[in-house]
Design a protein around this motif. Sequence first.
Motif, PDB file in Angstrom:
ATOM      1  N   ASP A   1      -7.357  14.915  22.252  1.00 51.45           N
ATOM      2  CA  ASP A   1      -8.070  14.645  21.000  1.00 51.45           C
ATOM      3  C   ASP A   1      -7.147  14.961  19.829  1.00 51.45           C
ATOM      4  N   PHE A   2      -7.065  14.057  18.854  1.00 50.88           N
ATOM      5  CA  PHE A   2      -6.104  14.256  17.775  1.00 50.88           C
ATOM      6  C   PHE A   2      -6.800  14.420  16.420  1.00 50.88           C
ATOM      7  N   VAL A   3      -6.070  14.976  15.493  1.00 47.97           N
ATOM      8  CA  VAL A   3      -6.619  15.381  14.199  1.00 47.97           C
ATOM      9  C   VAL A   3      -6.742  14.181  13.257  1.00 47.97           C
ATOM     10  N   LEU A   4      -7.905  14.072  12.598  1.00 51.96           N
ATOM     11  CA  LEU A   4      -8.118  13.072  11.555  1.00 51.96           C
ATOM     12  C   LEU A   4      -8.061  13.682  10.162  1.00 51.96           C
ATOM     13  N   LYS A   5      -8.410  14.966  10.088  1.00 47.94           N
ATOM     14  CA  LYS A   5      -8.394  15.662   8.798  1.00 47.94           C
ATOM     15  C   LYS A   5      -7.972  17.102   9.055  1.00 47.94           C
TER      16      LYS A   5
ATOM     17  N   ARG B   1       0.863  -1.188   0.000  1.00 50.10           N
ATOM     18  CA  ARG B   1       0.000   0.000   0.000  1.00 50.10           C
ATOM     19  C   ARG B   1       0.894   1.231   0.000  1.00 50.10           C
ATOM     20  N   ILE B   2       0.634   2.163  -0.892  1.00 53.46           N
ATOM     21  CA  ILE B   2       1.385   3.413  -0.941  1.00 53.46           C
ATOM     22  C   ILE B   2       0.614   4.455  -0.141  1.00 53.46           C
ATOM     23  N   GLU B   3       1.206   4.911   0.959  1.00 57.99           N
ATOM     24  CA  GLU B   3       0.501   5.813   1.870  1.00 57.99           C
ATOM     25  C   GLU B   3       0.810   7.257   1.484  1.00 57.99           C
ATOM     26  N   ASP B   4       0.011   7.764   0.561  1.00 60.32           N
ATOM     27  CA  ASP B   4       0.281   9.055  -0.078  1.00 60.32           C
ATOM     28  C   ASP B   4      -0.863  10.043   0.093  1.00 60.32           C
ATOM     29  N   THR B   5      -1.504  10.041   1.278  1.00 61.21           N
ATOM     30  CA  THR B   5      -2.581  11.014   1.497  1.00 61.21           C
ATOM     31  C   THR B   5      -2.049  12.435   1.629  1.00 61.21           C
ATOM     32  N   ASP B   6      -0.812  12.574   2.119  1.00 56.50           N
ATOM     33  CA  ASP B   6      -0.225  13.916   2.294  1.00 56.50           C
ATOM     34  C   ASP B   6       0.358  14.351   0.951  1.00 56.50           C
ATOM     35  N   ILE B   7      -0.530  14.676   0.037  1.00 56.41           N
ATOM     36  CA  ILE B   7      -0.160  14.906  -1.359  1.00 56.41           C
ATOM     37  C   ILE B   7       0.902  15.997  -1.526  1.00 56.41           C
TER      38      ILE B   7
ATOM     39  N   GLY C   1      -7.790  19.986   4.230  1.00 58.79           N
ATOM     40  CA  GLY C   1      -8.440  18.842   3.590  1.00 58.79           C
ATOM     41  C   GLY C   1      -7.606  17.578   3.538  1.00 58.79           C
ATOM     42  N   ILE C   2      -6.344  17.635   3.993  1.00 59.76           N
ATOM     43  CA  ILE C   2      -5.481  16.464   3.955  1.00 59.76           C
ATOM     44  C   ILE C   2      -5.905  15.477   5.049  1.00 59.76           C
ATOM     45  N   ILE C   3      -6.112  14.221   4.634  1.00 62.33           N
ATOM     46  CA  ILE C   3      -6.464  13.163   5.576  1.00 62.33           C
ATOM     47  C   ILE C   3      -5.228  12.777   6.387  1.00 62.33           C
ATOM     48  N   ASN C   4      -5.388  12.679   7.702  1.00 67.53           N
ATOM     49  CA  ASN C   4      -4.275  12.319   8.577  1.00 67.53           C
ATOM     50  C   ASN C   4      -3.919  10.846   8.416  1.00 67.53           C
ATOM     51  N   TYR C   5      -2.629  10.563   8.541  1.00 69.04           N
ATOM     52  CA  TYR C   5      -2.117   9.194   8.459  1.00 69.04           C
ATOM     53  C   TYR C   5      -2.861   8.250   9.390  1.00 69.04           C
ATOM     54  N   GLN C   6      -3.141   8.694  10.615  1.00 75.97           N
ATOM     55  CA  GLN C   6      -3.740   7.797  11.608  1.00 75.97           C
ATOM     56  C   GLN C   6      -5.074   7.231  11.119  1.00 75.97           C
ATOM     57  N   LEU C   7      -5.884   8.053  10.501  1.00 73.86           N
ATOM     58  CA  LEU C   7      -7.180   7.587  10.015  1.00 73.86           C
ATOM     59  C   LEU C   7      -7.019   6.679   8.809  1.00 73.86           C
ATOM     60  N   ALA C   8      -6.234   7.107   7.835  1.00 78.04           N
ATOM     61  CA  ALA C   8      -6.110   6.343   6.591  1.00 78.04           C
ATOM     62  C   ALA C   8      -5.565   4.943   6.845  1.00 78.04           C
ATOM     63  N   VAL C   9      -4.564   4.828   7.726  1.00 79.78           N
ATOM     64  CA  VAL C   9      -3.964   3.519   7.957  1.00 79.78           C
ATOM     65  C   VAL C   9      -4.952   2.582   8.646  1.00 79.78           C
ATOM     66  N   VAL C  10      -5.746   3.093   9.568  1.00 80.80           N
ATOM     67  CA  VAL C  10      -6.715   2.254  10.270  1.00 80.80           C
ATOM     68  C   VAL C  10      -7.803   1.773   9.314  1.00 80.80           C
ATOM     69  N   VAL C  11      -8.316   2.676   8.500  1.00 84.04           N
ATOM     70  CA  VAL C  11      -9.374   2.309   7.560  1.00 84.04           C
ATOM     71  C   VAL C  11      -8.863   1.286   6.547  1.00 84.04           C
ATOM     72  N   ASP C  12      -7.681   1.527   5.997  1.00 80.11           N
ATOM     73  CA  ASP C  12      -7.177   0.605   4.975  1.00 80.11           C
ATOM     74  C   ASP C  12      -6.762  -0.739   5.559  1.00 80.11           C
ATOM     75  N   ASP C  13      -6.198  -0.746   6.757  1.00 80.19           N
ATOM     76  CA  ASP C  13      -5.893  -2.040   7.374  1.00 80.19           C
ATOM     77  C   ASP C  13      -7.162  -2.868   7.534  1.00 80.19           C
ATOM     78  N   TYR C  14      -8.259  -2.214   7.890  1.00 79.43           N
ATOM     79  CA  TYR C  14      -9.529  -2.924   8.023  1.00 79.43           C
ATOM     80  C   TYR C  14     -10.058  -3.383   6.660  1.00 79.43           C
ATOM     81  N   LEU C  15     -10.097  -2.477   5.711  1.00 77.35           N
ATOM     82  CA  LEU C  15     -10.666  -2.815   4.403  1.00 77.35           C
ATOM     83  C   LEU C  15      -9.842  -3.867   3.661  1.00 77.35           C
TER      84      LEU C  15
END
Length: 287
Positions: free
Chosen positions: A156-160, A40-46, A164-178
């Motif tokens: 409380d920590f940032v998800l977005k 998986r290429i973790e490239d949300t921080d475009i 508009g950039i999605i935070n790493y913490q959210l993206a990795v959790v969602v993709d690990d699940y999916l």
Amino acid sequence: MAYVGRFAPSPTGPLHFGSLITAVASYCDAHAHQGKWLVRIEDTDIPRIYPGSEDHILRCIDAFQFEADDAIIFQKDRLDLYDAVIDQLHKNHLVYACQCTRKMLGSNHIYAGTCRDLNLPFEHHAIRVKVSDREICFNDRLQGTHCSNLQQDLGDFVLKRRDGIINYQLAVVVDDYLQGMTHVVRGADLLDNTERQIWLGSILGYPKLEYMHLPLAMNDQGQKLSKQNMAQALDLNRAPELLQQAIRALHQPEVDLDTPAHMLRQAIAQWDIQHIPHTKELEGSYL
């Protein structure tokens, strides 16, 4: 449960020797358990994507003859999925909009929940997830028991982000699940992220994962090998030699200098995580 693992580099620069150690360990651990290994290429921080680094990652996978068991995914193509999860959390009153800037927060690294009850609109603001005042612990396969109380240690920590950039913490959790992940093998520099990811997974109802955080390769200044510290890009013309060095760095039994595919098969057959140092840093220095 069948083992599903992954290698998930960020294209903020070319892969270096530390990246190779993670790729080798995740690959061998997955296949030693007759499991699957995904990329998986973790490239949300475009804005931070380094030109040519995604291509370099793909060429490295080919040169070192790693074989992914499914199509490689790119997180920047999945932004709608992450927004849908934020909407789900919003409906359950688990996130809120935050107007605080880094300048406003100053040097305080623990967020005090300033905007929790302001009911700000989600547009043009950062989105934070609420955490609870309780200890989260997990047993890392190499590093042992690791605990954190997110409210006391982080807040409380940032998800977005507000841009508009999605935070790493959210993206990795969602993709690990999916992607059906069961095991995560990665560097010890990400150890302190794990409780955040466990918290997110728990409030989303996702299954728990097994974690193994590898000791980090260091340079001769005692810094971890990283893109920020100008670690050398992997030389694809020296794939067998570098692969042999990575296997040695993990303290695994010696493999023959051969094609990378043959060397990886040999490493998998001999794989034993008990040989890996149960530390956060590897001894010695690496390029």
